[in-house]
Design an enzyme around this catalytic site. Structure first.
Site, PDB file in Angstrom:
ATOM      1  CD  GLU A 152      37.385  34.825  54.644  1.00 17.10           C
ATOM      2  OE1 GLU A 152      37.381  35.248  53.470  1.00 17.10           O
ATOM      3  OE2 GLU A 152      37.169  35.543  55.641  1.00 17.10           O
ATOM      4  CG  HIS A 221      45.761  39.847  48.078  1.00 19.79           C
ATOM      5  ND1 HIS A 221      45.769  40.898  48.948  1.00 19.79           N
ATOM      6  CD2 HIS A 221      44.447  39.590  47.816  1.00 19.79           C
ATOM      7  CE1 HIS A 221      44.534  41.284  49.206  1.00 19.79           C
ATOM      8  NE2 HIS A 221      43.711  40.503  48.526  1.00 19.79           N
TER       9      HIS A 221
END
Length: 419
Positions: A152, A221
């Site tokens: 990322e 998450h």
């Protein structure tokens, strides 16, 4: 004056929910999420929430069987009366799921401007983890829809550099929690380069992806990162909640010369709504009046919009008239729309899925107190998620997030203080 009350948690939340069980089922709006492999997800079942409020369960079989589940309160319309299915079906336009609306907006902008490109993990031929970019690689090629390694910080930095050179990249985080790995790039580069370069560079980049509390996805998450990025100078933030504003905000974000973070909720991707056939965009700095009312202003966004509207139906039956506003723009706030509502109702409640400490609600409370203190007849009430990592267990997960029963109880208490 602007006292913040934490959303009921633990036993208190359970007691509040139990006391209002006969009014509504607070679980109805929690859509299931999948933790299966990509291959299994392609043929998996999914919920389709239609614009008339019904829910179809697509069983993923070749026979195309579908069965109707419960009715959900999904149409957050700017009227006091519910919109009938017949009137919705007669409206012009076409129906899309929220993730399809995002894709349609993205595709229209890629057709309009060859400088628009997409990059992220699995956004290419796989079509994205939630299929927002499905089919775009085949149409535009691998250079405009670029699959990246699982890094990322690298591909976000690459996107920022691409924006500096004149491209208009859309960077997808497979999960917003993963973008914490790119926080340095988003803060020190994305938000500051226009300023530190003396205006020589603009950074027209969109950073988007799914976040929020899903259905037993676990703590890592289930991140709500709005408050993390809110403090970065030079960044705009918006949160979509319907297929209509998902497409409109996507298109507006791509056309903006500013870096924009678009927050999507993992449980809203399968909401369905009829949207116009003609082109439109939404204002990146404008809130949406969802339901006009007189007694209390309820400010919310993203998935909590539907918890609020579910609670609103019960509140109306009890004689209350709440005004519901989807703030949509998380940075900057639309203080014009919010202020006009505060001046009318004199009571404010904020309902968010963000964390209580340092969350969007805390910033919004400060802004309202600073600008509209004299119009408040009661302390601002803020219902937020608990300051704990989101549990995996379904029951505990629900207790950490504001439920419709808590909203009903809090509105009753807020309004009764002045009676």
């Amino acid at each position: 004056m602007a006292t913040i009350f934490q959303g009921l948690g633990g036993a208190a939340a359970a007691a509040a929910a139990a006391s209002l069980t006969n009014s509504f089922d607070s679980k109805k709006l929690l859509l299931p999420s999948s933790r299966r492999s990509p291959a299994e997800r392609k043929a998996s079942s999914f919920l389709v929430v239609r614009s008339d409020g019904s829910v179809n369960l697509n069983l993923g079989s070749s026979s195309g069987r579908a069965r109707t589940v419960d009715k959900l309160i999904t149409n957050a319309v700017a009227t006091k009366a519910d919109t009938s299915a017949a009137s919705s079906a007669s409206k012009p336009g076409h129906e899309l799921l929220l993730f399809e609306a995002l894709r349609e907006g993205l595709e229209e902008e890629m057709d309009r401007d060859m400088h628009v490109c997409v990059m992220g993990e699995d956004v290419g031929h796989y079509g994205g983890s939630y299929k927002v970019t499905k089919g775009l690689a085949e149409k535009y090629g691998d250079l405009r829809v670029l699959d990246t390694p699982i890094a990322e910080n690298s591909f976000t930095g690459m996107g920022i550099g691409a924006a500096m050179t004149g491209l208009r990249p859309i960077v997808e985080g497979m999960n917003m929690g993963f973008l914490l790995l790119a926080f340095n790039q988003i803060s020190n580069n994305c938000g500051m380069l226009h300023y530190t370069s003396g205006g020589q560079f603009t950074i027209p980049i969109v950073i988007r992806g799914p976040g929020g509390v899903g259905r037993q996805l676990g703590a890592e998450h289930s991140q709500r990162l709005e408050s993390y990025f809110q403090s970065i100078p030079g960044i705009q933030m918006v949160a979509c909640s319907t297929p209509y504003n998902a497409k409109g905000l996507m298109k507006a974000a791509i056309r903006s010369e500013n870096p924009v973070i678009l927050f999507e909720h993992v449980l809203l991707y399968n909401l369905k709504e009829r949207i116009p056939d003609e082109e439109y965009i939404c204002n990146l700095e404008e809130a949406e009046m969802v339901r006009p009312g007189e007694h209390v202003t309820i400010l919310t966004y993203s998935r909590m919009r539907y918890h609020v509207m579910q609670a609103a139906k019960t509140l109306v039956s009890k004689g209350y008239d709440p005004e519901v506003i989807d703030i949509r723009s998380l940075k900057p706030f639309d203080l014009h729309t919010i202020g006009n509502s505060v001046k009318k109702t004199h009571r404010v409640m904020i309902v968010e899925e963000c964390m209580r400490t340092g969350g969007i609600g805390a910033s919004l409370t400060a802004a309202i107190t600073e600008n509209f203190h004299d119009y408040l007849d009661a302390p601002i009430v803020c219902l937020s998620s608990q300051d704990v990592p989101t549990p995996y267990a379904g029951t505990l997960e629900e207790w950490t997030v504001v439920q419709p029963a808590q909203i009903v109880t809090a509105v009753e208490q807020l309004c009764q203080k002045l009676q």
